[in-house]
Design an enzyme around this catalytic site. Sequence first.
Site, PDB file in Angstrom:
ATOM      1  N   HIS A  59       0.847  -1.201   0.000  1.00 28.48           N
ATOM      2  CA  HIS A  59       0.000   0.000   0.000  1.00 28.48           C
ATOM      3  C   HIS A  59       0.879   1.247   0.000  1.00 28.48           C
ATOM      4  O   HIS A  59       0.989   1.959   0.995  1.00 28.48           O
ATOM      5  CB  HIS A  59      -0.907  -0.036   1.237  1.00 28.48           C
ATOM      6  CG  HIS A  59      -2.076   0.899   1.155  1.00 28.48           C
ATOM      7  ND1 HIS A  59      -3.277   0.637   1.773  1.00 28.48           N
ATOM      8  CD2 HIS A  59      -2.243   2.099   0.542  1.00 28.48           C
ATOM      9  CE1 HIS A  59      -4.126   1.631   1.544  1.00 28.48           C
ATOM     10  NE2 HIS A  59      -3.511   2.535   0.805  1.00 28.48           N
ATOM     11  N   HIS A 116       1.611   4.806  -1.565  1.00 28.15           N
ATOM     12  CA  HIS A 116       1.386   6.003  -2.371  1.00 28.15           C
ATOM     13  C   HIS A 116       2.763   6.633  -2.549  1.00 28.15           C
ATOM     14  O   HIS A 116       3.340   7.138  -1.600  1.00 28.15           O
ATOM     15  CB  HIS A 116       0.442   6.976  -1.662  1.00 28.15           C
ATOM     16  CG  HIS A 116      -0.933   6.420  -1.437  1.00 28.15           C
ATOM     17  ND1 HIS A 116      -1.824   6.254  -2.464  1.00 28.15           N
ATOM     18  CD2 HIS A 116      -1.558   5.991  -0.324  1.00 28.15           C
ATOM     19  CE1 HIS A 116      -2.963   5.751  -1.986  1.00 28.15           C
ATOM     20  NE2 HIS A 116      -2.823   5.573  -0.687  1.00 28.15           N
ATOM     21  N   LYS A 134      -6.166  -1.286  -8.412  1.00 30.86           N
ATOM     22  CA  LYS A 134      -6.558  -0.601  -7.184  1.00 30.86           C
ATOM     23  C   LYS A 134      -7.868   0.133  -7.422  1.00 30.86           C
ATOM     24  O   LYS A 134      -7.989   0.882  -8.398  1.00 30.86           O
ATOM     25  CB  LYS A 134      -5.475   0.410  -6.791  1.00 30.86           C
ATOM     26  CG  LYS A 134      -5.881   1.423  -5.717  1.00 30.86           C
ATOM     27  CD  LYS A 134      -6.006   0.798  -4.337  1.00 30.86           C
ATOM     28  CE  LYS A 134      -6.518   1.782  -3.298  1.00 30.86           C
ATOM     29  NZ  LYS A 134      -5.538   2.751  -2.855  1.00 30.86           N
ATOM     30  N   HIS A 143     -10.308   2.882  -5.515  1.00 29.89           N
ATOM     31  CA  HIS A 143     -10.313   3.853  -4.418  1.00 29.89           C
ATOM     32  C   HIS A 143     -11.579   4.677  -4.519  1.00 29.89           C
ATOM     33  O   HIS A 143     -11.935   5.127  -5.606  1.00 29.89           O
ATOM     34  CB  HIS A 143      -9.073   4.733  -4.500  1.00 29.89           C
ATOM     35  CG  HIS A 143      -8.837   5.556  -3.264  1.00 29.89           C
ATOM     36  ND1 HIS A 143      -9.678   6.575  -2.878  1.00 29.89           N
ATOM     37  CD2 HIS A 143      -7.850   5.499  -2.327  1.00 29.89           C
ATOM     38  CE1 HIS A 143      -9.220   7.124  -1.752  1.00 29.89           C
ATOM     39  NE2 HIS A 143      -8.115   6.481  -1.391  1.00 29.89           N
ATOM     40  N   ASP A 197     -12.114   7.644  -3.789  1.00 27.57           N
ATOM     41  CA  ASP A 197     -11.934   9.017  -4.245  1.00 27.57           C
ATOM     42  C   ASP A 197     -11.990   9.125  -5.767  1.00 27.57           C
ATOM     43  O   ASP A 197     -12.090  10.227  -6.310  1.00 27.57           O
ATOM     44  CB  ASP A 197     -10.610   9.600  -3.731  1.00 27.57           C
ATOM     45  CG  ASP A 197     -10.637   9.887  -2.224  1.00 27.57           C
ATOM     46  OD1 ASP A 197     -11.617   9.484  -1.569  1.00 27.57           O
ATOM     47  OD2 ASP A 197      -9.685  10.501  -1.710  1.00 27.57           O
ATOM     48  N   HIS A 231     -10.343   0.091  -1.661  1.00 34.90           N
ATOM     49  CA  HIS A 231     -10.752   1.034  -0.616  1.00 34.90           C
ATOM     50  C   HIS A 231     -12.202   1.338  -0.953  1.00 34.90           C
ATOM     51  O   HIS A 231     -12.489   2.013  -1.944  1.00 34.90           O
ATOM     52  CB  HIS A 231      -9.831   2.267  -0.701  1.00 34.90           C
ATOM     53  CG  HIS A 231     -10.275   3.477   0.053  1.00 34.90           C
ATOM     54  ND1 HIS A 231      -9.380   4.407   0.533  1.00 34.90           N
ATOM     55  CD2 HIS A 231     -11.501   3.947   0.395  1.00 34.90           C
ATOM     56  CE1 HIS A 231     -10.030   5.396   1.139  1.00 34.90           C
ATOM     57  NE2 HIS A 231     -11.319   5.138   1.063  1.00 34.90           N
ATOM     58  N   HIS A 236      -6.816  -1.129   4.533  1.00 37.67           N
ATOM     59  CA  HIS A 236      -7.157  -0.501   5.834  1.00 37.67           C
ATOM     60  C   HIS A 236      -8.525  -0.971   6.330  1.00 37.67           C
ATOM     61  O   HIS A 236      -9.481  -0.211   6.415  1.00 37.67           O
ATOM     62  CB  HIS A 236      -7.066   1.016   5.829  1.00 37.67           C
ATOM     63  CG  HIS A 236      -7.426   1.692   4.534  1.00 37.67           C
ATOM     64  ND1 HIS A 236      -8.677   1.627   4.005  1.00 37.67           N
ATOM     65  CD2 HIS A 236      -6.686   2.447   3.697  1.00 37.67           C
ATOM     66  CE1 HIS A 236      -8.685   2.325   2.874  1.00 37.67           C
ATOM     67  NE2 HIS A 236      -7.496   2.832   2.666  1.00 37.67           N
ATOM     68  N   HIS A 239      -7.481  13.927   3.023  1.00 38.05           N
ATOM     69  CA  HIS A 239      -8.605  13.784   2.090  1.00 38.05           C
ATOM     70  C   HIS A 239      -9.304  15.102   1.779  1.00 38.05           C
ATOM     71  O   HIS A 239     -10.431  15.115   1.297  1.00 38.05           O
ATOM     72  CB  HIS A 239      -9.585  12.726   2.603  1.00 38.05           C
ATOM     73  CG  HIS A 239      -8.979  11.352   2.563  1.00 38.05           C
ATOM     74  ND1 HIS A 239      -8.999  10.565   1.443  1.00 38.05           N
ATOM     75  CD2 HIS A 239      -8.274  10.672   3.487  1.00 38.05           C
ATOM     76  CE1 HIS A 239      -8.358   9.429   1.689  1.00 38.05           C
ATOM     77  NE2 HIS A 239      -7.904   9.481   2.926  1.00 38.05           N
ATOM     78  N   ARG A 257     -15.992   8.218  10.060  1.00 36.77           N
ATOM     79  CA  ARG A 257     -14.806   7.457   9.662  1.00 36.77           C
ATOM     80  C   ARG A 257     -13.867   7.178  10.835  1.00 36.77           C
ATOM     81  O   ARG A 257     -13.191   6.147  10.846  1.00 36.77           O
ATOM     82  CB  ARG A 257     -14.071   8.243   8.572  1.00 36.77           C
ATOM     83  CG  ARG A 257     -12.835   7.556   8.068  1.00 36.77           C
ATOM     84  CD  ARG A 257     -12.596   7.940   6.620  1.00 36.77           C
ATOM     85  NE  ARG A 257     -11.208   7.766   6.245  1.00 36.77           N
ATOM     86  CZ  ARG A 257     -10.701   8.108   5.073  1.00 36.77           C
ATOM     87  NH1 ARG A 257     -11.467   8.670   4.157  1.00 36.77           N
ATOM     88  NH2 ARG A 257      -9.438   7.922   4.797  1.00 36.77           N
ATOM     89  N   ASP A 294       0.281   2.566   3.683  1.00 34.35           N
ATOM     90  CA  ASP A 294      -0.512   3.710   3.226  1.00 34.35           C
ATOM     91  C   ASP A 294       0.369   4.969   3.237  1.00 34.35           C
ATOM     92  O   ASP A 294      -0.056   6.047   3.668  1.00 34.35           O
ATOM     93  CB  ASP A 294      -1.764   3.907   4.086  1.00 34.35           C
ATOM     94  CG  ASP A 294      -2.839   4.725   3.369  1.00 34.35           C
ATOM     95  OD1 ASP A 294      -2.583   5.218   2.261  1.00 34.35           O
ATOM     96  OD2 ASP A 294      -3.932   4.874   3.936  1.00 34.35           O
TER      97      ASP A 294
END
Lengths: 221, 541
Positions: free
Chosen positions: B118, B120, B197, B199, B201, B226, B252, B300, B317, B341
């Site tokens: 994970h 980024h 992946k 996500h 977002d 995610h 996560h 975020h 969250r 992450d």
Amino acid sequence: MRLLPREIDRLLVFQAAELARRRRSRGLLLNQAEAMALISDETLEAARDGLVFAAVEQAGYTVLGPEDVLPEVAAIVTRIELEPLFGDGPRLVVLHEPIMRSAPPSLEGAAVEPTWIADGVALVLTNRAEVPVAITSHFHLFEVNRDVELDRSAAWGMRLALPAGAKLVLEPGASATARAMPIAGLRVVRGHGPLVDGALDAPGARDAALARARDQGYRGA
Amino acid sequence: MPDDDLVRLADSSLLIDPGPDEQGHDEIAAGWGGTMRDGLAVRAERGGVEIAITGAIVIDPMLGIRRCAIGITDGRIVAIGKAGNPDTMDGVEVVLDTATAVFDARGWIATPGGIDTHVHLLSPQVVDAALAGGITSLVIQDFGPVWNLGSNPPEAMAATWGSFEAHPVNVALLVRGSSARPGPVERALAAGGAGLKIHEDVGAGVPQIRCALDVAERHDVQLAIHTDGLNESAGLADTLAAIDGRTIHAFHIEGAGGGHAPNVFELAGRSHVLTSSTTPTVPYGVSTVAEHRAMVAAVHVLEPGRRHGDSAILNHRVRRATMAAEPVLHDLGVIHMMSSDSQGMGRIGEITSRTFQCASAMREERGGEGGRHDNERVLRYLAKLTINPAIAHGMARHVGSLELGKLADVVFWRPDMFAVRPELVLKAGLPVWGASGSGNASTAMTEPVSVQRQVAAYGTAPGRVSLAFLAGSALAADLPITRPRARVEGCRGLTAADMVRNTRTGVVRVDAVRDVVTLDGEVVAAEPVSRVAFSGTYLLG
């Protein structure tokens, strides 16, 4: 200033030590990195103050004690290597457990009796050379220095029954009774000395090697 | 105090029993008068390994905990056991000859290099941080400070691959799977990807999940997900229906990193869902909740108190109960993997330390597991950052353990600084990272000693010691790389039973009303820790 990389390294020690000093002044017990930095810095500065080698080394053991550091830390700081700049140039100072100890350990160990890992066979070795001879654990005793007197025939295929890395040191004229054990594995000896290059248990190998040893003046052959 | 033969891991509560020394009296003693001389422990005829690691305590999720040597040839592990010269020693497995290079690891622990699934890669600095934390394989899903969440497009993937010529780590790129049609996904995969992946977002609805899993099944790659924390178009049940029993890797899993609120954790414990945690919530500490309120908003792009709805979704969250349950579900082996992450809330250099902080905290709170040592617990947690991520992402033929045939990615630790400061990191048997001091000094360890790049991290060496993991469709992709290519494989059909030492399944429920998490009806909750191991005793901070 045209600083050299080694001077930048010195500043890194200083910066970390200064952080440690400030934290110590607030009453904090130091952690591993802080303690190592502070000891390093103070020891390096002792040389800058003009102290001689032994005094600089000693200084390294007086910077911090176990009461100055977090509970785990004294035991973690086992060794610090430093190069203080003395009048005669940079010299390596190695501190051993500088938080636990208050002075450098002696390098002159008391005479240590060998630890034999097997009873094996007792062999008497006498050093007739003018130089000391050190014999290590896995060496083929048959081929030990020609001026060491021993029963070479009995030493055929044998090694000292010492832990790996230990040495039997014979000063000139000295004798010792050693414990010997058979070489293990495939029992092939190569590269130990000029007498043997092959299987120990091959027919006639011992007698041929003994003849070579006698020709070349090996004592006890 | 532990018994003399037990080894404590740094300042933690974890004790290991290293077992008997497989060298017996034939220790490989380096140095003056040692045994590493021609004819003694090494022999003058070939047949030896190229590189040997001797004297270490090996901790490996597959081999267990052993005091044995490891032999390496062509960068791969080819022998495990007693090292030495079979001409003069019995029972030799790792043959040393006069050309064998030996890492004298006496006094050190050796573990397999860690795998972070994970990553980024928001900045290239994460790579140095990873290596300094004992991580040698990166599964990456970005190439910089862009909104991407998947390594796209092909030009950017090629540049990313090119940049890794300078970094001695194994790399796999996940491409964006958040797409209702397969075209862009398959094109990206074939351009240099190794998995997918999804996500929220960029879209984590039912169409994206179905489409991405279809692609994953066709190409034998993993899908990391995610899920939709807004529950905007789909709730947990819809997500499960879209997954339809197919294997998936849920990121996560606790949920503070994102996903169905408040119940994404209910994906855990199911056979076909492989689960991982990320570093920010592990271990559960007294500051975890407070930190997450700041962190989630920062990462975020939320404006709680200023933009309508942002406070509410933040509250959904960041949940105390799921954070408290996470370490217990790790300890029980319900959660399979740890990951970072990195820079998307996580800290890549702390995967190893945080994994074992959790193990140590659970040792203290839940007690030992019988016997006088914690070998099984240590191995269970080590599997979460080595073999299990390797299996989940199809890399286990090459990395994840120190078994025969695998790449010799090995991390050495001093036991008293385990999981904090690696002494040395090997990639394919060669030193890429580790402790060394001032270059001018007469020894390699003169202060200031830093953990930093070593020989095989320079010049063209990184490409020689690292693998490019690629999907089958990308194996022949035109990429600016010199490193060998390895196909990811065996990703589909995996279940919890394939997760080494972490195979427990069960029904996980998040009860938002009672504010508890249950496993098979039993409440699972850990106390927050106020002081973690592997941290303040050592680090400057």
